[in-house]
Scaffold this active site. Structure first.
Site, PDB file in Angstrom:
ATOM      1  N   LYS A  44       4.184  10.505   8.037  1.00  0.00           N
ATOM      2  CA  LYS A  44       3.851  10.027   9.382  1.00  0.00           C
ATOM      3  C   LYS A  44       4.859  10.469  10.458  1.00  0.00           C
ATOM      4  CE  LYS A  44       1.267   6.000   7.638  1.00  0.00           C
ATOM      5  NZ  LYS A  44      -0.117   6.410   7.581  1.00  0.00           N
ATOM      6  N   ASP A  74       9.425   3.574  -0.329  1.00  0.00           N
ATOM      7  CA  ASP A  74       8.356   4.269   0.364  1.00  0.00           C
ATOM      8  C   ASP A  74       8.582   4.071   1.867  1.00  0.00           C
ATOM      9  OD1 ASP A  74       6.088   5.164   1.561  1.00  0.00           O
ATOM     10  OD2 ASP A  74       4.680   4.046   0.298  1.00  0.00           O
ATOM     11  N   TYR A  84       0.855  -1.199   0.000  1.00  0.00           N
ATOM     12  CA  TYR A  84       0.000   0.000   0.000  1.00  0.00           C
ATOM     13  C   TYR A  84       0.885   1.240   0.000  1.00  0.00           C
ATOM     14  CZ  TYR A  84      -3.333   3.553   1.513  1.00  0.00           C
ATOM     15  OH  TYR A  84      -4.109   4.691   1.587  1.00  0.00           O
TER      16      TYR A  84
HETATM   17  C1  PLP Z   1       3.588   2.824   3.051  1.00  0.00           C
HETATM   18  C2  PLP Z   1       2.594   3.929   2.885  1.00  0.00           C
HETATM   19  N1  PLP Z   1       2.735   4.789   1.865  1.00  0.00           N
HETATM   20  C3  PLP Z   1       1.875   5.810   1.672  1.00  0.00           C
HETATM   21  C4  PLP Z   1       0.813   5.990   2.523  1.00  0.00           C
HETATM   22  C5  PLP Z   1      -0.135   7.128   2.300  1.00  0.00           C
HETATM   23  O1  PLP Z   1       0.077   8.088   3.259  1.00  0.00           O
HETATM   24  P1  PLP Z   1      -1.080   9.142   3.613  1.00  0.00           P
HETATM   25  O2  PLP Z   1      -2.135   8.399   4.357  1.00  0.00           O
HETATM   26  O3  PLP Z   1      -0.375  10.169   4.435  1.00  0.00           O
HETATM   27  O4  PLP Z   1      -1.567   9.679   2.309  1.00  0.00           O
HETATM   28  C6  PLP Z   1       0.637   5.128   3.611  1.00  0.00           C
HETATM   29  C7  PLP Z   1      -0.480   5.325   4.551  1.00  0.00           C
HETATM   30  O5  PLP Z   1      -0.733   4.519   5.435  1.00  0.00           O
HETATM   31  C8  PLP Z   1       1.541   4.071   3.781  1.00  0.00           C
HETATM   32  O6  PLP Z   1       1.394   3.211   4.800  1.00  0.00           O
END
Ligand code: PLP
Length: 477
Positions: A317, A289, A191
């Site tokens: 985060k 990521d 994700y």
């Molecule tokens: C690995 C990862 N990338 C991207 C995102 C997307 O981040 P956001 O919720 O700040 O858009 C998340 C969200 O949980 C994530 O876990």
């Protein structure tokens, strides 16, 4: 003080070793759980949940009249209704029924510094009272944080955004602009937020996902994905095969270095280095990521911890102290696409002084020592949970990375999405609900992991262990 968790695996010789900077401990023996007993306990726990949370039920009815599902992000919802939280401080939440809950979800890992961390509160208050909230101009407040993050994460250039979704989207666009190719490769089950190209095969229905070793790209109906190849995590052969066949149309491989949206799925030893080498061989960029790993993986993030440097990294985060902050950055020549306008990057709220004040405070409090202390508390909890698992011969094992950990209901390592789908979701749900009914909130959705923040104490984690031992007792009764 070391920041490297020991490799405590007891994996059988047939399983590949996991990366030595990560934690996995599989018990020597286990006994299956009685499924009827688990089902009966789960039914009883759902009744208890409803008895103990009447105000959350009422609140969900009210909230559902303005917000679909009564929540502000669909991840917050569960049936019959989620717990609504009124306030938070340190490691604790107060729900609308007035119950105190130990927060081990910590904003899906965003609250690494703890709720209302005094340093964050002080700096943000100062910004609110004396600096301002939005200039939409260059400002030393943003430059200072950029310089700190540049140094900490080893990035040549970076830009701020407001969410992980934005950062992963812009990182993909940057890779496309740099390589003049459109395709991407992503990991099955991974994700990365809501951007269309990355919404492929996030948690695909196995019936639609093709053979295990050769997954097909499952594109949700509402998504315009473009060219996306999907590969299993920890399968370097499949990645090399895709790159051999299609590299001339692939801009980047996008992946979490450690998968953290399907529990915690660890890289095999050498896997990430092999991914790096394959990308280099084919002139394909590697995007890590680190929205979830980031500072929860250690002082300079997972890339540094695991010793593999991507071309671009996305952060969110944990870097924002609970305020909406994200970033993407990396190699100077790749980020040149932003500088020269091949990849235009915009955003009204990017790097605003309020969030920058929080980020500077995060940088201040997330020292090597503070993170190592939190990690040693996590390690203590993992070891204590291992003891419970061994004592009750539970068909489960512990995994961990940095300040995060999880109990995975499987007797064999989970090395990819298909393994994850074979874990015991029924017992995982019981474990989550059991804790929730006794004042311990681990993340909803069973796919996340706990986070030991800078505010958690050994006693807090001991409460998790005791609660888990009580659950084990009930399962084996
Ligand atoms: C690995 C990862 N990338 C991207 C995102 C997307 O981040 P956001 O919720 O700040 O858009 C998340 C969200 O949980 C994530 O876990």
């Amino acid at each position: 003080m070391t920041t490297d968790a020991p490799n405590t695996t007891q994996d059988s010789a047939t399983w590949p070793a996991h990366d030595p900077a990560t934690w996995r401990s599989i018990p020597a023996s286990s006994t299956p759980v009685d499924r009827d007993r688990v089902a009966a306990l789960l039914a009883a726990e759902w009744e208890t949940f409803v008895e103990r949370t009447p105000a959350s039920a009422v609140h969900n009815v009210r909230a559902s009249k303005s917000l679909p599902l009564g929540v502000t992000s669909s991840f917050q919802h569960w049936d019959p209704y989620p717990i609504s939280i009124a306030s938070a401080r340190g490691a604790w939440l107060t729900d609308v029924d007035g119950r105190q809950l130990l927060d081990l979800s910590m904003g899906f890992g965003a609250m690494l510094v703890g709720h209302l961390n005094p340093v964050i509160v002080e700096k943000v208050t100062e910004a609110l009272q004396t600096t301002g909230t939005l200039f939409v101009t260059p400002s030393p407040t943003a430059t200072e944080v950029a310089e700190r993050f540049q140094e900490r994460f080893g990035l040549d250039r970076l830009r701020f955004t407001n969410s992980g979704t934005e950062s992963t989207m812009y990182a993909v666009r940057t890779a496309r602009a740099f390589t003049h190719r459109h395709g991407i490769v992503k990991i099955e089950g991974g994700y990365h937020g809501g951007y269309d190209a990355l919404s492929v095969s996030v948690k695909p229905d196995i019936a639609e996902a093709g053979p295990e070793g050769f997954p097909s790209a499952v594109v949700p109906f509402e998504v315009e994905a473009g060219l996306v190849h999907v590969v299993p995590y920890n399968d370097i052969d499949r990645l090399e095969h895709i790159l051999d066949a299609h590299a001339d149309e692939i801009a980047a491989v996008v992946m979490e270095p450690v998968l953290e949206n399907v529990g915690i799925v660890l890289p095999d030893a050498g896997y990430l280095a092999a991914v790096r080498a394959a990308c280099d061989h084919h002139g394909v960029l590697l995007i890590f990521d680190e929205v979830k790993t980031g500072l929860t993986a250690g002082y300079a993030g997972a890339s540094h911890r695991l010793g593999v440097t991507p071309d671009l990294v996305t952060l969110a985060k944990s870097i924002g102290g609970g305020l909406p902050l994200a970033a993407f950055g990396g190699r100077e020549d790749v980020m040149q696409a932003v500088t020269d306008g091949r990849m235009p990057h915009f955003g009204t709220y990017n790097g605003n002084p309020l969030v920058m004040a929080a980020a500077a405070a995060v940088d201040e409090v997330c020292t090597e020592e503070a993170l190592a202390t939190a990690e040693s508390i996590n390690e203590g909890a993992l070891r204590a949970l291992d003891d419970v698992i061994a004592r009750y011969e539970l068909p489960a094992h512990t995994v961990g990375f940095g300040v995060k950990g999880a109990v995975t209901w499987s007797t064999t390592p989970v090395r990819n999405y298909r393994d994850y789908k074979r874990t015991d979701f029924g017992t995982a749900e019981l474990s989550w609900l059991w804790g929730l009914n006794r004042g311990i909130l681990t993340p909803p959705g069973l796919d996340e992991q706990w986070l030991v923040s800078l505010a958690h104490t050994p006693a807090d984690m001991a409460a998790l262990v005791t609660d888990f031992a009580d659950l084990a007792e009930a399962i084996r009764a």
